[in-house]
Design an enzyme around this catalytic site. Sequence first.
Site, mmCIF file in Angstrom:
data_model
loop_
_atom_site.group_PDB
_atom_site.id
_atom_site.type_symbol
_atom_site.label_atom_id
_atom_site.label_comp_id
_atom_site.label_asym_id
_atom_site.label_seq_id
_atom_site.Cartn_x
_atom_site.Cartn_y
_atom_site.Cartn_z
ATOM 1 C CE LYS A 1 -4.083 1.646 -0.327
ATOM 2 N NZ LYS A 1 -4.822 1.382 -1.560
ATOM 3 C CB SER B 1 -7.456 1.835 -3.804
ATOM 4 O OG SER B 1 -7.224 1.817 -2.414
#
Length: 590
Positions: A187, A381
Amino acid sequence: MKTFFLSMAGALAAMFIFIFLIFSFFMMLIIGASSSKPERPDAVVLSMDLNMELSDQAPSGGFAALSGSPGFIDLLTRLKAAEDDESVKGLFIRGAFIGTGSSRAEELRQAIHSFRDSGKFVIAHSQGTLGVGGPSAYWSISAADEIWMQPGADLVVPGLTFETEFFKGLFEKIDVTPEVYPFYEYKNAPNSYNETSYTEPHREAMRALAESLWETGLGDIAEDRGLSVSSLKATLEGGMIPAEKAVELKLLDKTGYPEEASEAALEQGGKGAQLVDLVSYQAPAPGLRAPQIAVVGGEGAVVTGGSESDSPFASPPGFASDNIARAILDAGANDKVKAIIFRVDSPGGSPIAADQIWNAIETVQADGKPVIVSMGSLAASGGYYVSAGADYILANRATLTGSIGIFGGKFAIEGGLNKLGITFDRVTVGGEFAGAYGTSTFTDTQEAAVKDMLKRGYDRFLNIVADGRGMTYDEVHEVARGRVWTGADALEVGLVDELGTFMDAVEKAKELADIEADVTPRLVYYPHRPTGLEALEALFGVSAEGAEAAIMLNRLTDDKNVQALIEQMATMEAVNSGQAQIVMPRFRER
């Protein structure tokens, strides 16, 4: 006093006359456009300029809606409809100077192949390509029957460079402490705040993306031009190629100026052929009794709420959760709609907003209406979150998707303000966490609480994906952890069902809605796209100065670099206010 009132009356009269004239002018344009359709020539050559800036989807509000500007998917549907229009003989394309984007190049290429397969020709002309944006400028026209380039220009088809900005050095200079926590190592969006360069997982993911896109582009171009991938790669990686040399290498077919190429297209179109811009082309429409498929579009950052503005110059957020959820629910409630295509083009945003949209999809599915996701350039995402529960997911090979992860925290700015002579004192009631999002750094207890919240958000994200994809939590975690995948790789790891474009999604929607294969459905768009007259109604009450300023601001905010800066600042503001974020890492494709 009498003179004053006369002056006021004169000013008011002038203002009303001005408004009346403006209104009359727009009404004449609209009535003229609707009542007097120009006679269509017997032979049409459609034209498309790839240098034109287009959003993925047509605007549903604001000044852009007043002009009737189409979106990229509108051009795809019009080109598809033109395949059955006997008056359309071919397509003339003005190639882009810089990259169109890999995913968009892929969808254009498929559209060109389909158009050619219907028996029509395609001629493309380029005035040269620049070494910006990877191979997509050439990739998007490589399927044409003929590719022309202006004499003296250069064909530049570079590989891909992903470039990311890092702010840690700046934060250290101004004594700002970023306390932004990613879940997990891939991430990488917070790395822009926490690092000065790529971490190893970040670099690994970026390199895999670049290699996948480059190899996909090379494969398509080699197939279209009848060349081997190895020879093509060696040629293109050698740098700039003069147009005349590119013809010898079979990368181009002819050299010539734009006027010569367009004349060649008209000559091939037949006697009396005329160029008609695809933007203004009126494609044959299915009958009113044709089965309906709803198209709901979401583009840009996923945000909570909606837009209450009625101003024609204030565009509503492209991916506002209230607007998109309501559009999905309205389409689901319409008995005439047999299926919903959800076109997603987003790097992510708010998990709360994404969850609201996901729930709307669950609601319409419970009533038996299938939802098919068509991924555009980005569905990562939060863009993947809203897609995960769909009945079927299609992505282009060059789509960037996945990035299943979350981050949050804040930026402690007290140190920087202290250097300016600004100090702080505090009185806090209601527990230690009451002051967590102040200017100072987190305490250990506050940091633990924030990380617990983020872990819960990560777990919810993974469970939603697991339920939607028929996977276990552990299976999703293995391919999640924030990692971005291309569509081609996402298929391999089970995150999408099929590689395909928007037009493929239409065919899949027909299949799931039990619409016969030879039937052309009517595509209906949600939210409702206002007509020119509807958009014009909001014009009153806007001063000439206000209109001019709004138009200039609209142009400025349409600039991609400005948009990227605004989105970056919006993300930082959201994080600093305690909101978790599901956003893919930011980088520029060069």
